[in-house]
Design a protein around this motif. Sequence first.
Motif, PDB file in Angstrom:
ATOM      1  N   GLN A  19       0.918  -1.153  -0.471  1.00 20.36           N
ATOM      2  CA  GLN A  19       0.175   0.387   0.193  1.00 20.36           C
ATOM      3  C   GLN A  19       1.004   1.273  -0.335  1.00 20.36           C
ATOM      4  O   GLN A  19       2.071   1.246   0.893  1.00 20.36           O
ATOM      5  CB  GLN A  19      -0.745   0.101   1.111  1.00 20.36           C
ATOM      6  N   GLY A  20       1.188   1.972  -0.222  1.00 20.44           N
ATOM      7  CA  GLY A  20       1.559   3.675  -0.727  1.00 20.44           C
ATOM      8  C   GLY A  20       1.260   4.234   0.395  1.00 20.44           C
ATOM      9  O   GLY A  20       2.634   5.206   1.167  1.00 20.44           O
ATOM     10  N   TRP A  21       0.909   4.520   1.553  1.00 23.03           N
ATOM     11  CA  TRP A  21       0.726   5.117   2.492  1.00 23.03           C
ATOM     12  C   TRP A  21       1.515   4.682   3.670  1.00 23.03           C
ATOM     13  O   TRP A  21       2.643   5.344   4.278  1.00 23.03           O
ATOM     14  CB  TRP A  21      -0.648   5.141   3.586  1.00 23.03           C
ATOM     15  N   ARG A  22       2.146   2.870   3.795  1.00 17.44           N
ATOM     16  CA  ARG A  22       3.362   2.529   4.827  1.00 17.44           C
ATOM     17  C   ARG A  22       4.455   2.999   4.534  1.00 17.44           C
ATOM     18  O   ARG A  22       5.306   3.197   5.285  1.00 17.44           O
ATOM     19  CB  ARG A  22       2.310   0.922   4.090  1.00 17.44           C
ATOM     20  N   PRO A  23       5.209   2.965   3.231  1.00 14.04           N
ATOM     21  CA  PRO A  23       6.335   3.131   2.434  1.00 14.04           C
ATOM     22  C   PRO A  23       6.783   4.891   3.516  1.00 14.04           C
ATOM     23  O   PRO A  23       7.393   5.651   4.107  1.00 14.04           O
ATOM     24  CB  PRO A  23       6.575   3.003   1.602  1.00 14.04           C
ATOM     25  N   LEU A  24       5.246   5.697   2.688  1.00  9.65           N
ATOM     26  CA  LEU A  24       5.858   7.007   3.586  1.00  9.65           C
ATOM     27  C   LEU A  24       5.784   7.197   4.713  1.00  9.65           C
ATOM     28  O   LEU A  24       5.808   7.869   5.508  1.00  9.65           O
ATOM     29  CB  LEU A  24       3.657   8.104   2.933  1.00  9.65           C
ATOM     30  N   ALA A  25       4.530   6.492   5.609  1.00  8.76           N
ATOM     31  CA  ALA A  25       4.732   6.465   7.259  1.00  8.76           C
ATOM     32  C   ALA A  25       5.958   6.081   7.580  1.00  8.76           C
ATOM     33  O   ALA A  25       6.016   6.273   8.824  1.00  8.76           O
ATOM     34  CB  ALA A  25       3.455   5.298   7.621  1.00  8.76           C
ATOM     35  N   LEU A  26       6.695   4.800   7.047  1.00  6.43           N
ATOM     36  CA  LEU A  26       7.865   4.396   7.927  1.00  6.43           C
ATOM     37  C   LEU A  26       8.875   5.907   7.468  1.00  6.43           C
ATOM     38  O   LEU A  26      10.251   5.925   8.023  1.00  6.43           O
ATOM     39  CB  LEU A  26       8.548   3.224   7.048  1.00  6.43           C
ATOM     40  N   ILE A  27       8.953   6.536   6.100  1.00 10.48           N
ATOM     41  CA  ILE A  27       9.855   7.663   5.900  1.00 10.48           C
ATOM     42  C   ILE A  27       9.531   8.782   7.058  1.00 10.48           C
ATOM     43  O   ILE A  27      10.199   9.585   7.479  1.00 10.48           O
ATOM     44  CB  ILE A  27       9.288   8.501   4.755  1.00 10.48           C
ATOM     45  N   VAL A  28       8.202   9.070   7.304  1.00  6.98           N
ATOM     46  CA  VAL A  28       7.818   9.895   8.150  1.00  6.98           C
ATOM     47  C   VAL A  28       8.197   9.608   9.943  1.00  6.98           C
ATOM     48  O   VAL A  28       8.729  10.491  10.247  1.00  6.98           O
ATOM     49  CB  VAL A  28       6.501  10.155   8.405  1.00  6.98           C
ATOM     50  N   LEU A  29       7.810   7.983   9.845  1.00  5.86           N
ATOM     51  CA  LEU A  29       8.519   7.577  11.451  1.00  5.86           C
ATOM     52  C   LEU A  29      10.273   7.584  11.294  1.00  5.86           C
ATOM     53  O   LEU A  29      11.338   8.087  12.793  1.00  5.86           O
ATOM     54  CB  LEU A  29       8.472   6.578  11.739  1.00  5.86           C
ATOM     55  N   HIS A  30      11.182   7.498  10.295  1.00  5.97           N
ATOM     56  CA  HIS A  30      12.600   7.951  10.398  1.00  5.97           C
ATOM     57  C   HIS A  30      12.571   9.499  10.710  1.00  5.97           C
ATOM     58  O   HIS A  30      13.729   9.357  11.571  1.00  5.97           O
ATOM     59  CB  HIS A  30      13.180   7.760   9.448  1.00  5.97           C
ATOM     60  N   VAL A  31      11.755  10.245   9.918  1.00  8.73           N
ATOM     61  CA  VAL A  31      11.995  11.235  10.759  1.00  8.73           C
ATOM     62  C   VAL A  31      11.704  12.100  11.824  1.00  8.73           C
ATOM     63  O   VAL A  31      12.899  12.783  12.183  1.00  8.73           O
ATOM     64  CB  VAL A  31      11.887  12.056   9.164  1.00  8.73           C
ATOM     65  N   ALA A  32      10.369  12.001  11.951  1.00 12.27           N
ATOM     66  CA  ALA A  32      10.361  11.477  13.525  1.00 12.27           C
ATOM     67  C   ALA A  32      11.987  10.964  14.352  1.00 12.27           C
ATOM     68  O   ALA A  32      12.160  12.446  15.477  1.00 12.27           O
ATOM     69  CB  ALA A  32       8.850  11.388  14.473  1.00 12.27           C
ATOM     70  N   CYS A  33      12.153  10.028  14.244  1.00 12.19           N
ATOM     71  CA  CYS A  33      13.394   9.607  15.546  1.00 12.19           C
ATOM     72  C   CYS A  33      14.604  10.221  15.494  1.00 12.19           C
ATOM     73  O   CYS A  33      15.262  10.706  16.165  1.00 12.19           O
ATOM     74  CB  CYS A  33      13.464   7.525  15.607  1.00 12.19           C
ATOM     75  N   VAL A  34      14.565  10.889  14.161  1.00 15.04           N
ATOM     76  CA  VAL A  34      16.031  12.199  13.631  1.00 15.04           C
ATOM     77  C   VAL A  34      15.760  12.646  13.888  1.00 15.04           C
ATOM     78  O   VAL A  34      17.038  14.102  15.160  1.00 15.04           O
ATOM     79  CB  VAL A  34      16.095  12.115  12.144  1.00 15.04           C
ATOM     80  N   VAL A  35      15.127  13.487  14.483  1.00 16.89           N
ATOM     81  CA  VAL A  35      14.578  14.325  14.837  1.00 16.89           C
ATOM     82  C   VAL A  35      14.881  15.175  16.099  1.00 16.89           C
ATOM     83  O   VAL A  35      14.886  15.355  17.277  1.00 16.89           O
ATOM     84  CB  VAL A  35      13.221  15.755  14.534  1.00 16.89           C
ATOM     85  N   VAL A  36      13.924  13.180  16.933  1.00 14.90           N
ATOM     86  CA  VAL A  36      13.868  13.704  18.555  1.00 14.90           C
ATOM     87  C   VAL A  36      15.417  13.316  18.853  1.00 14.90           C
ATOM     88  O   VAL A  36      15.540  13.236  20.091  1.00 14.90           O
ATOM     89  CB  VAL A  36      12.853  12.157  18.694  1.00 14.90           C
ATOM     90  N   GLY A  37      15.447  12.257  18.158  1.00 15.80           N
ATOM     91  CA  GLY A  37      17.500  11.586  19.045  1.00 15.80           C
ATOM     92  C   GLY A  37      18.681  12.194  18.638  1.00 15.80           C
ATOM     93  O   GLY A  37      19.379  11.861  18.655  1.00 15.80           O
ATOM     94  N   HIS A  38      17.795  13.941  17.773  1.00 12.28           N
ATOM     95  CA  HIS A  38      19.484  14.438  17.543  1.00 12.28           C
ATOM     96  C   HIS A  38      20.629  14.723  18.106  1.00 12.28           C
ATOM     97  O   HIS A  38      21.552  14.465  18.300  1.00 12.28           O
ATOM     98  CB  HIS A  38      19.502  15.076  15.936  1.00 12.28           C
ATOM     99  N   ASP A  39      20.000  15.080  19.994  1.00 17.03           N
ATOM    100  CA  ASP A  39      20.555  15.116  20.846  1.00 17.03           C
ATOM    101  C   ASP A  39      21.301  14.575  21.801  1.00 17.03           C
ATOM    102  O   ASP A  39      21.664  14.743  22.686  1.00 17.03           O
ATOM    103  CB  ASP A  39      19.601  16.600  22.115  1.00 17.03           C
ATOM    104  N   HIS A  40      20.628  12.918  21.465  1.00 16.47           N
ATOM    105  CA  HIS A  40      21.508  12.150  22.200  1.00 16.47           C
ATOM    106  C   HIS A  40      22.913  12.133  22.536  1.00 16.47           C
ATOM    107  O   HIS A  40      23.409  11.909  21.430  1.00 16.47           O
ATOM    108  CB  HIS A  40      20.930  10.870  21.508  1.00 16.47           C
ATOM    109  N   HIS A  41      23.591  11.977  23.420  1.00 13.35           N
ATOM    110  CA  HIS A  41      24.884  11.960  24.086  1.00 13.35           C
ATOM    111  C   HIS A  41      25.178  10.940  24.180  1.00 13.35           C
ATOM    112  O   HIS A  41      24.487  10.483  25.854  1.00 13.35           O
ATOM    113  CB  HIS A  41      25.338  13.007  24.369  1.00 13.35           C
ATOM    114  N   GLY A  42      26.108   9.418  23.918  1.00 17.77           N
ATOM    115  CA  GLY A  42      26.158   8.069  24.586  1.00 17.77           C
ATOM    116  C   GLY A  42      26.305   8.380  26.008  1.00 17.77           C
ATOM    117  O   GLY A  42      27.039   9.420  26.241  1.00 17.77           O
ATOM    118  N   SER A  43      26.884   6.990  26.641  1.00 18.04           N
ATOM    119  CA  SER A  43      27.154   7.300  28.037  1.00 18.04           C
ATOM    120  C   SER A  43      29.157   7.063  27.622  1.00 18.04           C
ATOM    121  O   SER A  43      29.683   6.933  28.877  1.00 18.04           O
ATOM    122  CB  SER A  43      26.525   6.206  28.791  1.00 18.04           C
ATOM    123  N   GLY A  44      29.830   6.981  26.590  1.00 15.85           N
ATOM    124  CA  GLY A  44      30.894   7.491  26.447  1.00 15.85           C
ATOM    125  C   GLY A  44      31.307   8.482  26.835  1.00 15.85           C
ATOM    126  O   GLY A  44      32.691   8.267  27.012  1.00 15.85           O
TER     127      GLY A  44
END
Length: 87
Positions: free
Chosen positions: A59-84
Amino acid sequence: MSSKTSSRSIRAPIRIGATLSSACWNRAVASVRAVAFWAAILLPIAYVPAAYGVAGFEQGWRPLALIVLHVACVVVGHDHHGSGGHA
């Protein structure tokens, strides 16, 4: 003298509670950022089955949902600093 002691004893639990609440909030935010960071790294693996129409991505909306999820994860996780210890 007892009035000073009683006002301090009343304020102390409030300060402890506020500090504990703040620490828990900071830990929760750091955890969400870490999960989003690692999801942003691993989600491109799902693009391969999506590109070939495997695993229900026809279905056409599922790949789009995957891309939107990926972009959201990039935006939310961009300030992550590992415990190293890297800053």
